[in-house]
Design a protein around this motif. Structure first.
Motif, short mmCIF file in Angstrom:
data_model
loop_
_atom_site.label_atom_id
_atom_site.label_comp_id
_atom_site.label_asym_id
_atom_site.label_seq_id
_atom_site.Cartn_x
_atom_site.Cartn_y
_atom_site.Cartn_z
N VAL A 44 -19.78 18.60 37.42
CA VAL A 44 -20.66 18.89 36.29
C VAL A 44 -21.16 17.57 35.72
O VAL A 44 -20.35 16.75 35.26
CB VAL A 44 -19.94 19.70 35.20
N LEU A 78 -19.39 14.91 26.84
CA LEU A 78 -19.34 16.13 27.64
C LEU A 78 -17.91 16.66 27.58
O LEU A 78 -16.95 15.88 27.62
CB LEU A 78 -19.73 15.82 29.08
N ALA A 80 -15.19 20.57 27.77
CA ALA A 80 -15.04 21.96 28.23
C ALA A 80 -13.87 22.64 27.53
O ALA A 80 -12.79 22.07 27.41
CB ALA A 80 -14.83 22.01 29.74
N GLN A 93 -11.66 16.91 26.67
CA GLN A 93 -12.66 16.07 26.01
C GLN A 93 -12.07 14.70 25.76
O GLN A 93 -10.85 14.52 25.75
CB GLN A 93 -13.11 16.68 24.70
N ILE A 108 -9.21 20.97 35.42
CA ILE A 108 -10.48 20.41 34.98
C ILE A 108 -10.21 18.97 34.57
O ILE A 108 -9.24 18.69 33.85
CB ILE A 108 -11.06 21.17 33.77
N LEU A 110 -12.11 15.29 33.12
CA LEU A 110 -13.22 14.48 32.63
C LEU A 110 -12.99 13.06 33.12
O LEU A 110 -11.93 12.47 32.87
CB LEU A 110 -13.26 14.53 31.11
N VAL A 140 -18.49 24.91 29.29
CA VAL A 140 -18.94 23.52 29.30
C VAL A 140 -19.85 23.29 28.10
O VAL A 140 -20.78 24.07 27.85
CB VAL A 140 -19.70 23.20 30.61
N LEU A 160 -24.69 21.35 37.91
CA LEU A 160 -23.38 21.76 38.41
C LEU A 160 -23.47 21.83 39.93
O LEU A 160 -24.21 22.66 40.47
CB LEU A 160 -22.96 23.11 37.84
#
Length: 224
Positions: A44, A78, A80, A93, A108, A110, A140, A160
Motif C-alpha cells: 500500500v 499512512l 491502518a 502507525q 501488517i 509500516l 487504511v 494497492l
C-alpha cells in the motif's frame, strides 16, 4: 508448432487476470483480491502530486510539495486500523511507534515514517496476504500529524499492489474541508473472499474514525 513472437496477443480469455490498473470509484468501489490470486503481500503506497494542473511534478515528499517546501515540522502519516479473526484489534502507525509486524500479528507492517516530507516514494505499508484467514478487516487511512495541508488540493493517490493481479488505485478526490484525516480503503474478509473497497471519507481525528467504523478502541493522546 512454433510460436510467432511478432504476433500481437488477442483479447484476454474469460477468467484471466488483467494486469492493467484498476481504479476504484464511487460507481465501482470494490474489487476482490481473492479473485486475483491472493497470497504474497499487498503493498500500500500513498503518494502525491503538487502540480495537478500540468507540467512536471515537483520532486520531494508530499508535504514538501504541498507546502512548496516552505518547511517546518509538517508531517503526514499512512496508517491502518486492524481487526483479527480472534477479535484482537488495534492500529499500525508511526504515532506511538506502532509499526506492526508482517510475519506475526497483526500481519501488517509500516516500513518507515517520513517526518521531513523529503521521501519521493511517499509512505508504504504491507499486508501479509498469506495470513488473510487471520484478518477480519483492515482500514487504511492517512492523517496530518503536524502542519496544515488539504488532501483534496494535493492530487493524492493510494495504490494497492498485490503480489498477483492488477494494481488497485484509489484517488483522494473528494472535498476534504478542514478534516485532517482520511479513511482511504477498507479490506474485508467475508470468509469466501478478501476484498478492497474505496472509502475516501474525511474525519477530524482518530476517535471520529473509530466511531464511524465501529472499531471500539480506547484512544489516548500520543507523540512520535
Amino acid at each position: 508448432m512454433g510460436i510467432d513472437y511478432n504476433k500481437r496477443p488477442g483479447p484476454a480469455s474469460p477468467g484471466s487476470v488483467s494486469l492493467s490498473k484498476v481504479t476504484l470509484t464511487k460507481a465501482t468501489p470494490t474489487v476482490s483480491l481473492s479473485k486475483q490470486g491472493g497470497g504474497g503481500r499487498l503493498h500500500v503506497n500513498l503518494n502525491w502530486n503538487q502540480n495537478p494542473g500540468g507540467g512536471a511534478p515537483q520532486k520531494g515528499g508530499f508535504l514538501k510539495r504541498v507546502l512548496g517546501a516552505a518547511g517546518g515540522g509538517t508531517d503526514l502519516d499512512l496508517a491502518a486500523l486492524f481487526e483479527l479473526s480472534d477479535g484482537r484489534a488495534g492500529v499500525v502507525q508511526a504515532l506511538g511507534d506502532a509499526f506492526g509486524s508482517f510475519d506475526g500479528p497483526p500481519y501488517i507492517h509500516l516500513d518507515a515514517d517520513d517526518r521531513t516530507g523529503a521521501t519521493a516514494g511517499g509512505e508504504n505499508l504491507y499486508v501479509n496476504l498469506a495470513q488473510v484467514a487471520q484478518i477480519r478487516r483492515v482500514l487504511v487511512f492517512a492523517f496530518i500529524y503536524e502542519g496544515v495541508a488539504s488532501f483534496d488540493q494535493a492530487d493524492a493517490v493510494v495504490t494497492l499492489t498485490p503480489a498477483q493481479g492488477a494494481p488497485i488505485e484509489v484517488r483522494l478526490d473528494e472535498k476534504a474541508g478542514g478534516a485532517r484525516m482520511c479513511a482511504i480503503a477498507l479490506l474485508t474478509n467475508t470468509g469466501g473472499d478478501f476484498s478492497v473497497s474505496r472509502e475516501v471519507r474525511y474525519v477530524s481525528g482518530h476517535r471520529e474514525l473509530d466511531q464511524a467504523y465501529g472499531w471500539g478502541l480506547n484512544w489516548t493522546a500520543g507523540r512520535k
